[in-house]
Design an enzyme around this catalytic site. Structure first.
Site, PDB file in Angstrom:
ATOM      1  N   GLU A 171       3.229   4.141  -1.089  1.00 10.61           N
ATOM      2  CA  GLU A 171       3.069   4.182   0.354  1.00 10.61           C
ATOM      3  C   GLU A 171       3.950   3.135   1.055  1.00 10.61           C
ATOM      4  O   GLU A 171       4.595   3.420   2.040  1.00 10.61           O
ATOM      5  CB  GLU A 171       1.593   3.903   0.678  1.00 10.61           C
ATOM      6  CG  GLU A 171       1.201   4.297   2.057  1.00 10.61           C
ATOM      7  CD  GLU A 171       0.755   5.749   2.101  1.00 10.61           C
ATOM      8  OE1 GLU A 171      -0.138   6.022   2.870  1.00 10.61           O
ATOM      9  OE2 GLU A 171       1.300   6.605   1.378  1.00 10.61           O
ATOM     10  N   ASP A 172       3.942   1.942   0.514  1.00 11.89           N
ATOM     11  CA  ASP A 172       4.530   0.812   1.240  1.00 11.89           C
ATOM     12  C   ASP A 172       5.854   0.304   0.696  1.00 11.89           C
ATOM     13  O   ASP A 172       6.428  -0.635   1.242  1.00 11.89           O
ATOM     14  CB  ASP A 172       3.539  -0.375   1.257  1.00 11.89           C
ATOM     15  CG  ASP A 172       2.249  -0.006   1.963  1.00 11.89           C
ATOM     16  OD1 ASP A 172       2.262   0.994   2.710  1.00 11.89           O
ATOM     17  OD2 ASP A 172       1.246  -0.697   1.761  1.00 11.89           O
TER      18      ASP A 172
END
Ligand code: MN
Length: 723
Positions: free
Chosen positions: A94-95
């Site tokens: 996600e990051d």
């Protein structure tokens, strides 16, 4: 434990790194995971720390401290190594630029699936405050997760985010707190993970309603002194009683949880005093039999309140929870709520579904609540009591709600549809009008065919057009009753329109014998006839004729003579013909016994309810039908029909490898499509094949058959006709 030591030794001691986080995790893992699995966790830690390097939390800590804390929460539940590994990697995709494929390569399919599952859940937006919405959202998340461990991971993630909510702006805190109370705490409750549920509730309530929280907290504290003495007194009395009876038991007073006090006050509309002045006790014993014995002793010591005894050992709650509950009357008439359970039951009550991943050395033991939760989870009740943990894992991977999908409307409302539903089902679920006028759909903003099977969490947008109509072809893929009924209703209407047209033509055709036309019929005569048939308009009469319920020649006679008996001159009855246009017509069909095509000489049979059915003159069924000459009319093909007609042909061919394939190739080379092939018979030497093919007309069929006939291995080709 060499590897564990190496793990510690290799931790980077960079600035700001909270070493205790990793050490705490390691210490927990060492109590239940084998060393070689801890090596994998260590690799995940290094991988994650590298991927997140340079990123910080709102609090200023290095980002990796968060995934490590999440892993640590799962380690408290003694989850397996894959879950711990995935927890450490859960924000990597996600990051950071790291792709899920990279994780799969490094840590295997299972870990990658867990990480992917968590990332997908993160994409669901919490859009509405409605209670029903929250329930649907919880179900959707459960359905999406496929593997319960994804949910456990998500819960741990949320728990740590709640613990570190301090650095968020106030409005964000409130939103996240509400979401926690509406979605995550109830989810933890359903999975029976009490420890996490209680903390989520406490943190959620504290951040959503700080003032209410303080008032209750203070109120409870004020009573604490007196309560403590009372709890001690009762605990001692229970201990003494059980000791005298030689029962080995652990008796504790239960602390009150602020959120549940608040809920009780709200639910029962009572004051803090009413809720606070109830005392809770828990008695833990060695086995289930002892639970019942202890219950007897408790009831002899304090008088039980009628109707307050619950046996959740014999009948566990749906989330697998087991315990005996009773309420008795204590000193000064204070109610005492007593829970009696075994150690295993208590563990299960605290960690619920997570108890299945407890690292166990003794695999043989099987605990009833686990079986119960298994049933609940998979929705199946035919599980063997002795199925092993691997089987259980498999069953958990099946959707928790296997027969439903949850999708969003563009406004963010959730619709629950049967599995297999398509955008058309969705459109009808929103509104019948939307379904009837739907022309195309977007799924997650991408244009998709209307037959696309919808998946959990997708957002569906339907495009409608004024004047659009349901497509009969939709019947082939819709799954909801509502869509089916609506499309069927529309087709019936359509059929009725066609029937009216056909009925008009049939009646005009019948009137030719009397050298007249509908337009020349006397209006009064028509009204009389309609009255006598209890029909309210000529259209209804035409419809009846078109559907074959009334016979045009008889109606014609009654219209002209007022009688059924008088026959017109039969001599030239056969001179006129009704022409078949070949257009898609709901009241003209082609018999499945003889498969007529344009060019064949045909007859029309008025079949009640089906309209006009066209048969070939050679059809064996004609003999039967000729007994009712009124139902037969002469028909002919209109010139230049442009349509495809199904015919059946039988082919006898020598059994050779590829014979079927070469026949099929011949057929398609001759410009015909094959609907169906069947090997009717095979004697090892020759085979009899039956093909359903599409042709334009009799000429076309002859060409196709000639092509097949010219093949060396084909012994015979003939058109199939019912005899
Ligand atoms: Mn996270």
């Amino acid at each position: 434990m060499d590897t564990a030591a190496t793990f510690l030794g290799r931790l980077p001691l960079g600035r700001g790194w909270n070493l205790d986080g990793a050490r705490g995790l390691l210490n927990k893992l060492r109590t239940y995971l084998p060393a070689e699995q801890i090596v994998t966790v260590r690799r995940a830690y290094e991988f994650g720390a590298k991927a997140h390097s340079g990123q910080t939390r709102k609090s200023g800590e290095p980002y990796i401290s968060h995934p490590v804390a999440v892993a640590s929460i799962l380690a408290d539940l003694q989850l397996d190594a894959q879950s711990i590994t995935a927890a450490i990697l859960h924000d990597v995709v996600e990051d950071t630029p790291t792709a899920i494929e990279h994780i799969e390569l490094e840590f295997g399919e299972e870990v990658a699936a867990l990480v992917d599952g968590v990332s997908k859940l993160d994409q669901i937006q919490f859009k509405s405050k409605a209670e029903a919405q929250a329930e649907s959202l919880r179900k959707m998340m459960l359905a999406m997760a496929r593997d319960v461990r994804v949910i456990l991971l998500k819960l741990a993630d949320r728990l740590h985010n709640m613990r570190t909510l301090g650095s968020m702006p106030a409005h964000k805190k409130r939103r996240i707190a509400r979401e926690t109370l509406d979605i995550y705490a109830p989810m933890a409750n359903r999975l029976g993970i009490n420890d996490i549920r209680l903390e989520l509730e406490d943190l959620g309530f504290r951040n959503l309603y700080p003032h209410r929280y303080q008032v209750i907290e203070k109120g409870l504290k004020g009573r604490l002194g007196g309560q403590k003495r009372m709890i001690k007194r009762i605990t001692n009395k229970l201990r003494k009683t059980l000791l005298e009876q030689h029962v080995h038991a652990e008796v504790t007073g239960r602390e009150k949880h602020i959120y549940s006090v608040y809920q009780k006050m709200k639910r029962k509309e009572v004051s803090l005093d009413d809720v606070a002045d109830v005392f809770g006790f828990r008695i833990i014993v060695d086995d289930a039999d002892t639970c019942y014995r202890v219950l007897g002793h408790v009831h002899r010591t304090f008088r039980p309140m009628i109707g307050r005894f619950k046996d959740y050992i014999a009948i566990p709650r749906v989330n697998g929870y087991q315990s005996l509950h009773t309420t008795t009357v204590g000193p000064k008439a204070i109610p005492l709520e007593v829970q009696i359970r075994t150690r295993d039951m208590d563990n299960f009550a605290n960690s619920g579904i997570a108890a299945h991943w407890l690292y166990k050395t003794d695999q043989s033991e099987d605990v009833a609540p686990q079986t119960r939760a298994r049933e609940w989870l998979s929705g199946l009740d035919d599980y063997q009591a002795d199925s092993n943990s691997e089987e259980f894992l498999e069953s958990v991977k099946i959707d928790l709600f296997p027969d439903k999908v949850y999708v969003f409307t563009p406004r963010g409302d959730i619709l629950r549809l049967p599995r297999g539903s398509t955008p058309v089902d969705f459109a009808y679920a929103v509104h019948t009008d939307i379904g009837n006028r739907c022309v195309s759909a977007r799924v997650d903003r991408r244009r998709m065919p209307l037959r696309t099977v919808l998946k959990n969490g997708q957002t569906v947008t339907i495009k409608t057009e004024r004047g659009a109509h349901p497509n009969p072809g939709w019947m082939n893929f819709v799954v909801t009753a509502k869509a089916r009924a609506a499309i069927r209703g529309y087709l019936k209407e359509l059929r009725s329109e066609d029937a009216v047209k056909m009925g008009r033509r049939l009646l005009d055709y019948a009137l030719v014998e009397f050298k007249t036309k509908i337009r020349q019929i006397d209006g009064n005569r028509m009204s009389e006839l309609l009255d006598s048939m209890a029909l309210d308009s000529p259209e209804r009469l035409y419809e009846q004729i078109g559907l074959g319920h009334q016979l045009a020649p008889l109606v014609a006679r009654r219209l002209l003579t007022g009688s059924d008996d008088q026959n017109p001159d039969d001599a030239d009855a056969d001179t006129t013909e009704l022409s078949i246009t070949g257009a898609q017509d709901m009241v003209v069909s082609y018999a499945k016994c003889c498969y007529p095509v344009p060019g064949d000489s045909v007859m029309g049979h008025l079949s009640s309810g089906r309209g006009l059915v066209v048969h070939r003159q050679q059809c064996g069924n004609l003999a039967e039908f000729r007994k009712q000459p009124d139902k037969w009319i002469n028909v002919s093909w209109e010139a230049g029909i442009e349509a495809q007609f199904t015919v059946a042909i039988r082919i006898e061919a020598l059994d050779k490898v590829g014979a079927l394939a070469s026949v099929a190739t011949r057929i398609s080379n001759a410009g015909s499509n094959i609907d169906h092939v069947e090997v009717v018979d095979s004697d090892g030497d020759a085979s009899s094949l039956r093909f359903s093919i599409r042709v334009r007309d009799a000429d076309h069929l002859r060409q196709v058959m000639k092509q097949i006939d010219s093949m060396p291995d084909v012994l015979l080709v003939e058109r199939v006709i019912a005899s």
